[in-house]
Write a protein that holds these residues in place. Structure first.
Motif, PDB file in Angstrom:
ATOM      1  N   PRO A 138       0.527  -1.299   0.089  1.00 29.16           N
ATOM      2  CA  PRO A 138      -0.042  -0.310  -0.095  1.00 29.16           C
ATOM      3  C   PRO A 138       0.584   1.139  -0.106  1.00 29.16           C
ATOM      4  CG  PRO A 138       0.448  -0.720   2.530  1.00 29.16           C
ATOM      5  CD  PRO A 138       1.244  -1.697   1.175  1.00 29.16           C
ATOM      6  N   GLY A 139       0.397   2.285  -0.338  1.00 30.42           N
ATOM      7  CA  GLY A 139       0.793   3.692   0.156  1.00 30.42           C
ATOM      8  C   GLY A 139       1.715   3.906  -1.319  1.00 30.42           C
ATOM      9  N   LYS A 140       3.040   5.095  -1.644  1.00 31.36           N
ATOM     10  CA  LYS A 140       3.467   4.762  -1.907  1.00 31.36           C
ATOM     11  C   LYS A 140       4.915   4.024  -2.587  1.00 31.36           C
ATOM     12  CE  LYS A 140       2.197   9.124  -2.912  1.00 31.36           C
ATOM     13  NZ  LYS A 140       2.512  11.078  -2.942  1.00 31.36           N
ATOM     14  N   VAL A 141       5.847   3.284  -3.285  1.00 29.44           N
ATOM     15  CA  VAL A 141       6.635   1.923  -3.532  1.00 29.44           C
ATOM     16  C   VAL A 141       7.522   3.318  -5.068  1.00 29.44           C
ATOM     17  CG1 VAL A 141       7.640   0.386  -3.925  1.00 29.44           C
ATOM     18  CG2 VAL A 141       5.804   1.062  -2.365  1.00 29.44           C
ATOM     19  N   SER A 142       9.061   3.006  -4.697  1.00 35.28           N
ATOM     20  CA  SER A 142      10.394   2.922  -5.477  1.00 35.28           C
ATOM     21  C   SER A 142      11.302   2.468  -5.515  1.00 35.28           C
ATOM     22  CB  SER A 142      10.158   4.500  -5.808  1.00 35.28           C
ATOM     23  OG  SER A 142      11.249   4.635  -7.187  1.00 35.28           O
ATOM     24  N   PHE A 143      11.241   1.642  -7.019  1.00 30.34           N
ATOM     25  CA  PHE A 143      12.018   0.023  -6.353  1.00 30.34           C
ATOM     26  C   PHE A 143      12.969   0.334  -7.863  1.00 30.34           C
ATOM     27  CE2 PHE A 143      12.210  -4.471  -8.250  1.00 30.34           C
ATOM     28  CZ  PHE A 143      13.803  -4.518  -7.431  1.00 30.34           C
ATOM     29  N   ALA A 144      14.722  -0.922  -7.629  1.00 29.54           N
ATOM     30  CA  ALA A 144      15.117  -0.293  -8.599  1.00 29.54           C
ATOM     31  C   ALA A 144      15.985  -0.930  -9.280  1.00 29.54           C
ATOM     32  CB  ALA A 144      15.271   1.279  -9.561  1.00 29.54           C
ATOM     33  N   ILE A 145      15.950  -1.790  -9.733  1.00 25.14           N
ATOM     34  CA  ILE A 145      17.512  -2.338  -9.800  1.00 25.14           C
ATOM     35  C   ILE A 145      18.346  -2.241 -11.494  1.00 25.14           C
ATOM     36  CG2 ILE A 145      18.775  -4.665  -9.919  1.00 25.14           C
ATOM     37  CD1 ILE A 145      15.996  -5.987  -8.405  1.00 25.14           C
ATOM     38  N   TYR A 146      19.605  -1.811 -10.900  1.00 21.87           N
ATOM     39  CA  TYR A 146      20.006  -1.720 -12.456  1.00 21.87           C
ATOM     40  C   TYR A 146      21.622  -2.006 -12.048  1.00 21.87           C
ATOM     41  CZ  TYR A 146      17.940   2.928 -13.303  1.00 21.87           C
ATOM     42  OH  TYR A 146      17.026   3.605 -13.462  1.00 21.87           O
ATOM     43  N   LYS A 147      22.157  -3.065 -13.429  1.00 22.37           N
ATOM     44  CA  LYS A 147      23.444  -3.594 -13.630  1.00 22.37           C
ATOM     45  C   LYS A 147      24.198  -1.783 -14.288  1.00 22.37           C
ATOM     46  CE  LYS A 147      25.882  -7.453 -16.624  1.00 22.37           C
ATOM     47  NZ  LYS A 147      25.468  -8.396 -17.590  1.00 22.37           N
ATOM     48  N   LEU A 148      25.821  -1.843 -13.347  1.00 24.65           N
ATOM     49  CA  LEU A 148      26.213  -1.223 -13.491  1.00 24.65           C
ATOM     50  C   LEU A 148      27.323  -0.903 -14.314  1.00 24.65           C
ATOM     51  CD1 LEU A 148      26.464   0.001  -9.712  1.00 24.65           C
ATOM     52  CD2 LEU A 148      24.819   0.759 -11.621  1.00 24.65           C
ATOM     53  N   GLY A 149      27.381  -0.040 -15.049  1.00 30.43           N
ATOM     54  CA  GLY A 149      28.787   0.033 -16.298  1.00 30.43           C
ATOM     55  C   GLY A 149      28.636   1.132 -16.613  1.00 30.43           C
ATOM     56  N   ALA A 150      29.277   1.266 -18.072  1.00 28.64           N
ATOM     57  CA  ALA A 150      29.646   2.426 -19.290  1.00 28.64           C
ATOM     58  C   ALA A 150      28.350   3.106 -19.037  1.00 28.64           C
ATOM     59  CB  ALA A 150      30.556   2.102 -20.168  1.00 28.64           C
ATOM     60  N   LEU A 155      17.123  -3.312 -15.004  1.00 26.21           N
ATOM     61  CA  LEU A 155      17.063  -4.784 -14.597  1.00 26.21           C
ATOM     62  C   LEU A 155      15.513  -5.175 -13.732  1.00 26.21           C
ATOM     63  CD1 LEU A 155      20.130  -6.456 -13.143  1.00 26.21           C
ATOM     64  CD2 LEU A 155      19.267  -5.506 -15.643  1.00 26.21           C
ATOM     65  N   ALA A 156      15.330  -4.636 -13.244  1.00 26.38           N
ATOM     66  CA  ALA A 156      14.133  -4.684 -12.579  1.00 26.38           C
ATOM     67  C   ALA A 156      13.250  -2.875 -11.973  1.00 26.38           C
ATOM     68  CB  ALA A 156      13.474  -5.516 -11.755  1.00 26.38           C
ATOM     69  N   ALA A 157      11.907  -2.803 -12.196  1.00 27.36           N
ATOM     70  CA  ALA A 157      11.659  -1.771 -11.006  1.00 27.36           C
ATOM     71  C   ALA A 157      10.415  -1.726 -10.833  1.00 27.36           C
ATOM     72  CB  ALA A 157      11.841  -0.528 -12.521  1.00 27.36           C
ATOM     73  N   HIS A 158       9.665  -0.942 -10.648  1.00 28.59           N
ATOM     74  CA  HIS A 158       8.133  -0.712 -10.342  1.00 28.59           C
ATOM     75  C   HIS A 158       8.487   1.144  -9.451  1.00 28.59           C
ATOM     76  CE1 HIS A 158       4.649  -0.147  -8.636  1.00 28.59           C
ATOM     77  NE2 HIS A 158       4.116  -0.401  -7.611  1.00 28.59           N
ATOM     78  N   ASN A 159       7.793   1.745 -10.777  1.00 35.38           N
ATOM     79  CA  ASN A 159       8.172   3.397 -10.096  1.00 35.38           C
ATOM     80  C   ASN A 159       9.263   3.523  -9.727  1.00 35.38           C
ATOM     81  OD1 ASN A 159       5.192   3.543 -10.768  1.00 35.38           O
ATOM     82  ND2 ASN A 159       4.908   3.296  -8.664  1.00 35.38           N
ATOM     83  N   PRO A 160      10.136   3.185 -11.011  1.00 38.38           N
ATOM     84  CA  PRO A 160      11.758   3.806 -10.327  1.00 38.38           C
ATOM     85  C   PRO A 160      11.772   4.791 -10.421  1.00 38.38           C
ATOM     86  CG  PRO A 160      11.801   3.237 -12.385  1.00 38.38           C
ATOM     87  CD  PRO A 160      10.239   3.268 -11.820  1.00 38.38           C
ATOM     88  N   ASP A 161      11.287   6.232 -10.950  1.00 38.96           N
ATOM     89  CA  ASP A 161      12.041   7.150 -10.851  1.00 38.96           C
ATOM     90  C   ASP A 161      10.396   7.987 -10.741  1.00 38.96           C
ATOM     91  OD1 ASP A 161      13.044   7.245 -13.444  1.00 38.96           O
ATOM     92  OD2 ASP A 161      11.967   6.984 -14.413  1.00 38.96           O
ATOM     93  N   GLU A 162       9.875   7.856  -9.367  1.00 39.74           N
ATOM     94  CA  GLU A 162       9.007   8.224  -8.262  1.00 39.74           C
ATOM     95  C   GLU A 162       9.782   8.522  -7.092  1.00 39.74           C
ATOM     96  OE1 GLU A 162       4.410   8.626  -6.656  1.00 39.74           O
ATOM     97  OE2 GLU A 162       5.310   6.869  -7.354  1.00 39.74           O
ATOM     98  N   ALA A 163       9.986  10.373  -6.386  1.00 35.40           N
ATOM     99  CA  ALA A 163      10.781  10.507  -5.443  1.00 35.40           C
ATOM    100  C   ALA A 163       9.902  10.696  -4.368  1.00 35.40           C
ATOM    101  CB  ALA A 163      10.965  12.202  -5.913  1.00 35.40           C
ATOM    102  N   LEU A 164      10.651  10.181  -3.963  1.00 38.32           N
ATOM    103  CA  LEU A 164       9.683   9.775  -2.129  1.00 38.32           C
ATOM    104  C   LEU A 164       9.970  10.221  -1.161  1.00 38.32           C
ATOM    105  CD1 LEU A 164       8.577   5.809  -2.800  1.00 38.32           C
ATOM    106  CD2 LEU A 164       7.669   7.987  -3.339  1.00 38.32           C
ATOM    107  N   ALA A 165      10.009  10.443  -0.128  1.00 35.83           N
ATOM    108  CA  ALA A 165      10.911  10.604   1.185  1.00 35.83           C
ATOM    109  C   ALA A 165      11.908   9.207   1.548  1.00 35.83           C
ATOM    110  CB  ALA A 165      10.132  10.748   2.733  1.00 35.83           C
ATOM    111  N   ILE A 396      20.564  -1.699  -6.403  1.00 34.65           N
ATOM    112  CA  ILE A 396      19.214  -1.578  -5.680  1.00 34.65           C
ATOM    113  C   ILE A 396      18.535  -0.987  -4.296  1.00 34.65           C
ATOM    114  CG2 ILE A 396      18.300  -3.228  -4.736  1.00 34.65           C
ATOM    115  CD1 ILE A 396      21.524  -4.278  -5.182  1.00 34.65           C
ATOM    116  N   SER A 397      17.497  -0.211  -5.352  1.00 38.82           N
ATOM    117  CA  SER A 397      17.023   0.752  -4.035  1.00 38.82           C
ATOM    118  C   SER A 397      15.909   0.590  -3.511  1.00 38.82           C
ATOM    119  CB  SER A 397      17.311   2.142  -4.590  1.00 38.82           C
ATOM    120  OG  SER A 397      16.868   2.536  -3.529  1.00 38.82           O
ATOM    121  N   ALA A 398      15.187   0.384  -3.257  1.00 35.98           N
ATOM    122  CA  ALA A 398      13.593   0.115  -2.742  1.00 35.98           C
ATOM    123  C   ALA A 398      13.220   0.846  -1.395  1.00 35.98           C
ATOM    124  CB  ALA A 398      13.261  -1.174  -2.148  1.00 35.98           C
TER     125      ALA A 398
END
Length: 434
Positions: A138-150, A155-165, A396-398
């Protein structure tokens, strides 16, 4: 007569004997017995749990798990730490996986002397299925996994660009500002700061209890800020570096909402704004034009007694307007910035500070695991920089915000599953199972 006795003894010794039964593996034996305790009316053999356990408390715990997850279907050893200790994965009826740590005694009756159940994770084995699980919160969720490199790959995301507290995850930007000054030769890790009563804050952390004037190096302050989320260490770094220097790092470190983070608040300022007089100083702050807010902080808010901010109701308050803000993608970019700017000998300690406390992550499953999270009522953030055993880097950020109290175990369980799936993707050989 003596010769007859000797002959009998020799004959008896020469008779074929059955092989001795293999001794039981009591760690696995006790783990298997745990399956039966999860029920509406838990019961177990008298010697299953050490007498040191609070039996009534564990009856309630087992019943609660059964209510939420159903019966335990299986329990599998995934990492044996010693003959008497190991990590397991327990599978439950309601498609849930629970990491379990078990330690048994080293002498009969080999009762369980240590038992830890981590938050439940979704019983899935595909990273692509994670976003759907985050979407259920419930509420607002922002999740993302990035494979890093150049060129980082999402790789996986849910609302990855929604700015949250994000709570204390904002401390990554202060660490970035410090790393930049170190790299430019303007400061050194061993530079000393003396504790100033003006910059003392409230817990988390313990530096606020140190005497005024105590010397602390920049490295000590950074390590405490990241590993213990020490708020007094944080505010001393913020004001030693300068608020404007930290604000100037927002865009270079990939934050796409820099204006929402200006003025960049100290932790003691946030406590005063939100917790004194049910948040009225914060309301006055938000009512002011953006250009006048920094002066209000310095001239009015700084005078408010920090003691009045203690012992409040700690309900979610102004988390959409009065906070530090970033999306999951923002924080992944911040971690990637830390990665690429900690490759020199001067800045290598940045990675060291991030790795002191890996959060819920199992650091031994990775070549490197750095972490910073944040929480307050209605706010939870978990962010990692990870390198797999095969060399791949990920961020990885959630984040989760809600106007009601959060069931933090749900986000922790999902993030924990994400980490395990990433670690498994780099495993060179199958993990031994019994």
């Amino acid at each position: 007569m003596l010769s007859v006795l000797l002959l009998s003894a020799v004959c008896a010794a020469s008779q074929p004997t059955s092989p001795a039964p293999e001794p039981k593996d009591m760690l696995l034996e006790r783990a298997a017995q745990l399956r039966a305790v999860f029920s509406a009316e838990p019961s177990w053999p008298a010697d299953l749990l050490s007498p040191a356990f609070n039996q009534d408390k564990h009856k309630r715990l087992f019943a609660e798990v059964f209510r939420d997850l159903g019966k335990m279907v299986s329990i599998t050893l995934v990492d044996r730490r010693s003959p008497t200790s190991g990590r397991f994965e327990a599978h439950f009826e309601k498609a849930a996986l629970v990491p379990v740590s078990i330690t048994v005694g080293d002498q009969a009756p080999f009762s369980i002397v240590g038992l830890w159940l981590s938050p439940a994770e979704p019983d899935i084995s595909d990273i692509a299925k994670l976003p759907a699980e985050f979407a259920k919160l419930p509420g607002k969720v922002s999740f993302a996994i990035y494979k890093l490199g150049a060129k980082p790959e999402l790789l996986a995301a849910h609302n990855p660009d929604e700015a949250l507290a994000i709570g204390s995850a904002f401390k990554l930007y202060i660490l970035g500002a410090l790393a930049k000054e170190i790299a430019e030769g303007k400061r050194r890790w061993e530079d000393v700061v003396r504790l100033d009563p003006r910059f003392k804050s409230l817990p988390s952390g313990s530096l606020h209890t140190w005497p005024d004037g105590s010397p602390a190096t920049l490295h000590t302050l950074a390590a405490l800020m990241i590993s213990k989320s020490d708020n007094t260490a944080t505010d001393h770094l913020l004001f030693t570096l300068g608020r404007s220097k930290v604000e100037a790092m927002l865009e270079p470190m990939g934050n796409h909402s820099p204006s929402r983070n200006k003025p960049f608040l100290a932790t003691a300022e946030m406590f005063r704004l939100k917790e004194i007089d049910a948040g009225k100083p914060g309301e006055a702050y938000l009512a002011k034009p953006a250009a006048e807010r920094a002066a209000y902080l310095e001239q009015e808010v700084a005078r408010l007694s920090l003691e009045k901010a203690q012992g409040g109701d700690r309900a979610p308050r102004a988390i959409d307007t009065l906070e530090w803000f970033a999306s999951a993608s923002d924080l992944c970019r911040a971690m990637d910035w830390q990665r690429t700017h900690s490759e020199s000998s001067e800045t290598a300690m940045v990675r060291g500070a991030l790795a002191i406390n890996p959060g819920i992550g199992q650091a031994d499953a990775f070549r490197y695991l750095g972490y910073k999270g944040g929480s307050e009522p209605g706010v939870l953030n978990l962010t990692w920089l990870a390198q797999g055993k095969g060399g791949t880097w990920w961020a990885i950020s959630a984040g989760w915000n809600d106007s009601k109290a959060l069931d933090e175990g749900k986000l922790i369980g999902l993030a924990g599953r994400a980490l395990k799936l990433l670690a498994a993707s780099e495993t060179q050989a199958p993990t031994a199972r019994q």
